[in-house]
Design a protein around this motif. Structure first.
Motif, PDB file in Angstrom:
ATOM      1  N   MET A  22     -40.697   1.650  38.454  1.00  8.15           N
ATOM      2  CA  MET A  22     -40.681   2.976  37.808  1.00  8.15           C
ATOM      3  C   MET A  22     -41.726   3.882  38.455  1.00  8.15           C
ATOM      4  O   MET A  22     -42.790   3.412  38.856  1.00  8.15           O
ATOM      5  N   PRO A  23     -41.415   5.194  38.550  1.00  8.12           N
ATOM      6  CA  PRO A  23     -42.398   6.113  39.116  1.00  8.12           C
ATOM      7  C   PRO A  23     -43.651   6.172  38.251  1.00  8.12           C
ATOM      8  O   PRO A  23     -43.611   5.955  37.038  1.00  8.12           O
ATOM      9  N   SER A  24     -44.811   6.444  38.889  1.00  4.40           N
ATOM     10  CA  SER A  24     -46.041   6.621  38.130  1.00  4.40           C
ATOM     11  C   SER A  24     -45.918   7.868  37.274  1.00  4.40           C
ATOM     12  O   SER A  24     -45.048   8.708  37.475  1.00  4.40           O
ATOM     13  N   GLY A  33     -26.057  16.686  41.951  1.00  5.97           N
ATOM     14  CA  GLY A  33     -26.783  16.287  43.150  1.00  5.97           C
ATOM     15  C   GLY A  33     -27.572  15.033  42.850  1.00  5.97           C
ATOM     16  O   GLY A  33     -27.123  14.160  42.097  1.00  5.97           O
ATOM     17  N   ALA A  34     -28.776  14.962  43.408  1.00  7.12           N
ATOM     18  CA  ALA A  34     -29.586  13.766  43.215  1.00  7.12           C
ATOM     19  C   ALA A  34     -31.061  14.094  43.373  1.00  7.12           C
ATOM     20  O   ALA A  34     -31.432  15.191  43.798  1.00  7.12           O
ATOM     21  N   LEU A  35     -31.884  13.101  43.021  1.00 10.57           N
ATOM     22  CA  LEU A  35     -33.337  13.233  43.036  1.00 10.57           C
ATOM     23  C   LEU A  35     -33.906  11.967  43.685  1.00 10.57           C
ATOM     24  O   LEU A  35     -33.427  10.860  43.428  1.00 10.57           O
ATOM     25  N   ALA A  36     -34.904  12.145  44.545  1.00 12.34           N
ATOM     26  CA  ALA A  36     -35.551  10.989  45.168  1.00 12.34           C
ATOM     27  C   ALA A  36     -37.032  11.270  45.325  1.00 12.34           C
ATOM     28  O   ALA A  36     -37.483  12.413  45.204  1.00 12.34           O
ATOM     29  N   TYR A  46     -23.332   8.748  46.102  1.00 11.04           N
ATOM     30  CA  TYR A  46     -23.191   8.745  44.638  1.00 11.04           C
ATOM     31  C   TYR A  46     -23.516   7.373  44.059  1.00 11.04           C
ATOM     32  O   TYR A  46     -24.321   7.246  43.124  1.00 11.04           O
ATOM     33  N   ASN A  47     -22.905   6.337  44.607  1.00  6.51           N
ATOM     34  CA  ASN A  47     -23.130   4.995  44.072  1.00  6.51           C
ATOM     35  C   ASN A  47     -24.545   4.512  44.346  1.00  6.51           C
ATOM     36  O   ASN A  47     -25.107   3.749  43.554  1.00  6.51           O
ATOM     37  N   PHE A  48     -25.147   4.979  45.440  1.00  6.92           N
ATOM     38  CA  PHE A  48     -26.545   4.636  45.719  1.00  6.92           C
ATOM     39  C   PHE A  48     -27.439   5.148  44.602  1.00  6.92           C
ATOM     40  O   PHE A  48     -28.232   4.397  44.017  1.00  6.92           O
ATOM     41  N   GLY A  65     -30.344   5.233  39.042  1.00  8.58           N
ATOM     42  CA  GLY A  65     -30.537   6.142  37.910  1.00  8.58           C
ATOM     43  C   GLY A  65     -31.084   7.498  38.320  1.00  8.58           C
ATOM     44  O   GLY A  65     -31.751   8.161  37.517  1.00  8.58           O
ATOM     45  N   ASP A  66     -30.788   7.911  39.556  1.00  3.16           N
ATOM     46  CA  ASP A  66     -31.372   9.139  40.074  1.00  3.16           C
ATOM     47  C   ASP A  66     -30.349  10.229  40.386  1.00  3.16           C
ATOM     48  O   ASP A  66     -30.618  11.141  41.185  1.00  3.16           O
ATOM     49  N   LEU A  67     -29.181  10.174  39.773  1.00  7.62           N
ATOM     50  CA  LEU A  67     -28.240  11.282  39.896  1.00  7.62           C
ATOM     51  C   LEU A  67     -28.753  12.478  39.094  1.00  7.62           C
ATOM     52  O   LEU A  67     -29.383  12.309  38.041  1.00  7.62           O
TER      53      LEU A  67
END
Length: 445
Positions: free
Chosen positions: A1-3, A389-392, A417-419, A424-426
């Motif tokens: 999980m992100p900090s 879109g997405a978030l990374a 999309y599946n990545f 959980g980053d869509l």
């Protein structure tokens, strides 16, 4: 999980994105340019005396057509005699005086064709003393499918799919669409003559060229049948498009079919075209939000086009320069860009240009601390998916490895999309009912 600190950057990226989307909310945009006082309708400082107008007809198409129509209803009320608009499935609203039809996007369907046919019939009955108000927004081209004589909707759908999949630009796609249509490329204006025609436009095209937005149904078209043949040849589609489309284009180039109306045509003498919302407006609002959140915003451009993966590499290079040397801006920084890139399909995966951008950029920026990448379509839809879109962030690639995933393989098969679904980053917003292309945000904390 992100900090917790990284999570704040991720939340800020979403806030910055949504600030841009909210700035180009369609009803707000319409009411900024259209006002009614007594019987005087003012559209971008041009006045229309409604007492001198016998009938007002509303037509239009696009993913933002419903809220635009609702705003027009709120302004004009009983002055509206009749109306019909097409919008994407799931983007409808309840209207009182304007009929709404939902139809297919990005691939046109029978419902869209029936709506376009009905619109053309409505327009053609307008007389000299009537006023037509046309509402155009992103997706308008696919939502006004009215093939030229001798071309079936299925053949037009096939041509659209081929163009979407070969890496053609939106300008090239729309040039073809205009020349195999009875309503695009100025033909709506041609059909409306001699009535007055006002078109309110929410631009989804880089640079806001009026002849390209929704394939320019109400403006002169400078593209030709010869241009269309060159596009078909450029992408090696000669043997792939249907014989009827190929013959139609060749007959047009030979002068045996009437081309789209060009500048100077009499049908444009009573038209007014007004851009009420655009990508640069959304970018400006995002930059303001970033500044309020404590970042140094830098607008890269609203005019970005090209292959998505290459655009991602350039963005990543700029981000690395900021981190390494503090140029062209110091941290905490927020890089913002817009426009619309293209994806050349190489695999059988699922995704869209924004999700592909984020995955490609994440690979370039893996292990960079305190970085967040977000890219989303302002319409809430990215390709044939339910995501905007997405978030990374700098940990995204490492997180995927820990799950046994190969991010480069997902990118190779266009399966972004599946990545992001598995991580959980869509970016899920649902339909925003607006569309001014994409927003890309890179936060460097």
């Amino acid at each position: 999980m992100p900090s917790k600190t990284l999570e704040k950057l991720r939340k800020d990226a979403r806030k910055i994105f949504m600030a841009g989307v909210e700035r180009v909310e369609p009803a707000r945009a319409v009411k900024s340019f259209v006002h009614l006082e007594d019987s005087t309708l003012t559209v971008n400082m041009r006045e229309y005396d409604l007492n001198q107008i016998e009938n007002i007809y509303i037509v239009g198409a696009g993913k933002a057509a419903a809220p635009m129509a609702l705003a027009v209803e709120e302004i004009l009320g009983n002055w509206i005699n009749e109306g019909l608009i097409n919008t994407k499935y799931g983007h409808g609203l309840s209207l009182n005086r304007i009929e709404l039809k939902e139809a297919g996007h990005p691939l046109p369907d029978e419902a869209g064709m029936r709506g376009a046919e009905a619109m053309l019939s409505l327009i053609e009955k307008a007389k000299d003393e009537d006023l037509i108000i046309c509402l155009i927004s992103g997706g308008g081209s696919a939502l006004l499918p009215l093939p030229a004589q001798g071309i079936s909707l299925e053949e037009k759908q096939e041509a659209t799919s081929l163009l979407l999949g070969c890496g053609a630009t939106i300008q090239e796609i729309n040039a073809i669409r205009k020349h195999i249509s009875r309503i695009k490329g100025g033909r709506l204006a041609e059909a409306s003559w001699p009535a007055g025609l006002v078109t309110l436009i929410l631009s989804d095209v880089v640079g806001d060229p009026l002849d390209v937005i929704a394939s320019g149904p109400t403006v002169p078209d400078e593209s030709t049948f010869e241009d269309c043949l060159a596009i078909v040849k450029k992408y090696k589609l000669e043997s792939k498009v249907s014989p009827s489309i190929r013959n139609h284009l060749h007959e047009g180039a030979a002068g045996r079919r009437q081309d789209t109306p060009k500048p100077g045509n009499v049908c444009f003498t009573r038209t007014q075209n007004v851009i009420i919302g655009s990508n640069i407006q959304a970018i400006g609002a995002s930059a303001s939000e970033a500044r309020q959140l404590g970042y140094h915003p830098l607008i890269l451009s609203s005019l970005i086009e090209g292959e998505t993966r290459q655009v991602a590499k350039v963005h990543a290079a700029i981000a690395k320069e900021v981190i390494r040397t503090g140029n062209p801006i110091t941290r905490p920084a927020c890089l913002i860009s817009g426009g619309e890139t293209t994806v050349t399909l190489r695999g059988e995966g699922r995704g869209g240009r924004n999700q592909e951008f984020v995955l490609a950029a994440a690979l370039e920026m893996k292990d960079l601390k305190m970085t967040v990448i977000l890219s989303g379509g302002t319409d809430g839809s990215d390709g044939p998916t339910d995501a905007a879109g997405a978030l990374a962030d700098g940990n995204t690639i490492r997180r995927s490895w820990m799950k046994g995933m190969d991010p480069a393989a997902y990118l190779d098969r266009n399966d972004s999309y599946n990545f992001f679904l598995k991580l959980g980053d869509l970016l899920i917003t649902g339909p925003t009912r607006t569309n001014v292309m994409d927003l890309r945000i890179i936060i460097l904390g």
